[in-house]
Scaffold this motif. Sequence first.
Motif, PDB file in Angstrom:
ATOM      1  N   ASN A 130       2.597   6.859  -6.622  1.00  0.00           N
ATOM      2  CA  ASN A 130       1.707   7.947  -7.042  1.00  0.00           C
ATOM      3  C   ASN A 130       2.365   9.305  -6.838  1.00  0.00           C
ATOM      4  OD1 ASN A 130      -0.187   6.074  -7.705  1.00  0.00           O
ATOM      5  ND2 ASN A 130      -1.405   6.294  -5.834  1.00  0.00           N
ATOM      6  N   LYS A 163       0.831  -1.208   0.000  1.00  0.00           N
ATOM      7  CA  LYS A 163       0.000   0.000   0.000  1.00  0.00           C
ATOM      8  C   LYS A 163       0.860   1.250   0.000  1.00  0.00           C
ATOM      9  CE  LYS A 163      -3.954  -1.519   2.675  1.00  0.00           C
ATOM     10  NZ  LYS A 163      -4.861  -1.123   3.719  1.00  0.00           N
ATOM     11  N   VAL A 164       1.862   1.263   0.891  1.00  0.00           N
ATOM     12  CA  VAL A 164       2.711   2.447   0.994  1.00  0.00           C
ATOM     13  C   VAL A 164       3.548   2.593  -0.275  1.00  0.00           C
ATOM     14  CG1 VAL A 164       4.510   3.578   2.348  1.00  0.00           C
ATOM     15  CG2 VAL A 164       2.672   2.370   3.508  1.00  0.00           C
ATOM     16  N   GLN A 212       2.571   1.827  -3.254  1.00  0.00           N
ATOM     17  CA  GLN A 212       1.681   2.415  -4.257  1.00  0.00           C
ATOM     18  C   GLN A 212       1.526   3.921  -4.014  1.00  0.00           C
ATOM     19  OE1 GLN A 212       0.590   0.748  -6.955  1.00  0.00           O
ATOM     20  NE2 GLN A 212       0.010   2.807  -7.613  1.00  0.00           N
ATOM     21  N   GLN A 213       1.389   4.271  -2.730  1.00  0.00           N
ATOM     22  CA  GLN A 213       1.273   5.691  -2.361  1.00  0.00           C
ATOM     23  C   GLN A 213       2.491   6.471  -2.858  1.00  0.00           C
ATOM     24  OE1 GLN A 213       0.237   5.260   1.787  1.00  0.00           O
ATOM     25  NE2 GLN A 213       0.120   7.472   2.044  1.00  0.00           N
ATOM     26  N   LEU A 237       4.173  13.109   1.636  1.00  0.00           N
ATOM     27  CA  LEU A 237       4.082  11.909   2.482  1.00  0.00           C
ATOM     28  C   LEU A 237       3.560  12.259   3.883  1.00  0.00           C
ATOM     29  CD1 LEU A 237       7.270   9.699   2.135  1.00  0.00           C
ATOM     30  CD2 LEU A 237       4.914   8.944   2.066  1.00  0.00           C
TER      31      LEU A 237
END
Length: 486
Positions: free
Chosen positions: A226, A219-220, A222-223, A387
């Motif tokens: 992006n 998940k991180v 992917q973050q 972030l």
Amino acid sequence: MAEAAILGYLEHNEEISDSGQFADERGIDHNEIVNVIKSLHGFRYVDAQDIKKETWILTDEGKAYAAAGSPEVQLFQAIPSGGIPKEELQKNFDPSLFKIACAQAAKNKWVDMGKLVTRKVQHVDDKVKSLLLLIQKGQVVGQDEIKSLKARKLIAPQTWKGYSVKKGPNYAPRRKKVATDLTRENLQSGDWKELEFKEYNFRAKGLPAEGGHLHPLLKVRQQLKNIFLQMGFEEMPTNRYVESSFWNFDALFQPQQHPARDSHDTFFLEAPSTTKELPEDYVARVKQVHESGGYGSRGYVYDWEREEANKNLLRTHTTAVSSRMLYLLAQKPFVPKKYYSIDRVFRNEAVDRTHLAEFHQIEGLICDRGLTLGDLIGVLHDFFSRLGMSKLRFKPAYNPYTEPSMEIFSYHEGFQKWVEVGNSGMFRPEMLRPMGLPEDVNVIAWGLSLERPTMILYGIDNIRDLFGHKVDLGLIKENPICRLGI
Ligand SMILES: N[C@@H](Cc1ccccc1)C(=O)O
């Protein structure tokens, strides 16, 4: 017992008009009666209608007075016939209780509250206590009394729920025993022929499946992808865990005696132990810059060995990916680039709660003409604030391949302290020039681990909890097909 009582009663009577009364008369707990009614109603043995009653229950203060008597009566009884000085009397009471007692006793005109407290009447009845006891037993008391007890916060309203019950369409004086499972014993004895089986509830929703979640690291990642894409970065190909020492160290102007190149810190490969090919003329320029410098540098002044550069290893940082990409970029007419990568790296480290022998690195670099340290600081502010880390500080540091170099710290509100979040710098001319990049081209770059921000974001304090899935098998085991009424 409750079930037999209800079904038995309905065999000869129309209706149970009040489950509360029914329970009282039989000395059965009302909750038990209610549970049985709900179950019988579910199987339509009975029809049940809700009944609600507003009742009163004692507050904690009310309960205390029901047991020990009202404070005003306690006070009255503590006054001897000749009276008692107030200070003396007060000693026997808790201060807040004494206040209430005096106010009520004076209101009732039972006492004279002078310096000497005296009785004004011969005898008093503890009406408050008797009323509280009646309410405790569930008996009816008058509206005025309720009002005054409520005003003194000795009682509070409560809704009582019960049922009236009649025969239902499936009524029978006894509930049929139904089997839930067909057992080995049933088959052996043949009694399954007579058994009635409980129906399956095929519409039961069951538990939502807990599988298929994304791992926090994914998940991180992917973050972060992006964020890089929004900032106009291109992803570098990272599909190469095995790298030569040349790309991992030498191309980065890391001297061959550097401690990081020791097998204590780096995993070297046994087979294949060396790389097959390297770009020879570039290798020659790297050898030269290590041995005698150039481009304004004196070099390290040692004998650079090709064998050392050939050794295969598991890449220790994704800066090895950057060195390959920059070399490729330098082979064509120059165009500015922004590159990023997020992938696995390996270090021969003792595993503990914050270290693993393999982890992920996030790497970003910008290659352009005339870049400065100010550009690096600006880009880092932009990147880290996306972030959620907007307070940054930089500390001078050392990397063989960057000058200047800066460690990056971010203020963590939760921990109330500055935590190190990354490392950065401007790639040295000793690294860029041998590749063939034009003289006015600079590269600003930074790196950080993927695990650190993930642990902060997910509140994980042991890095080992991040690896290996933790499916709760018990959850699946304990919840087979749901049956009606279970
Ligand atoms: N390669 C460095 C991170 C870094 C990347 C780019 C520039 C400066 C530092 C590390 O492993 O910690």
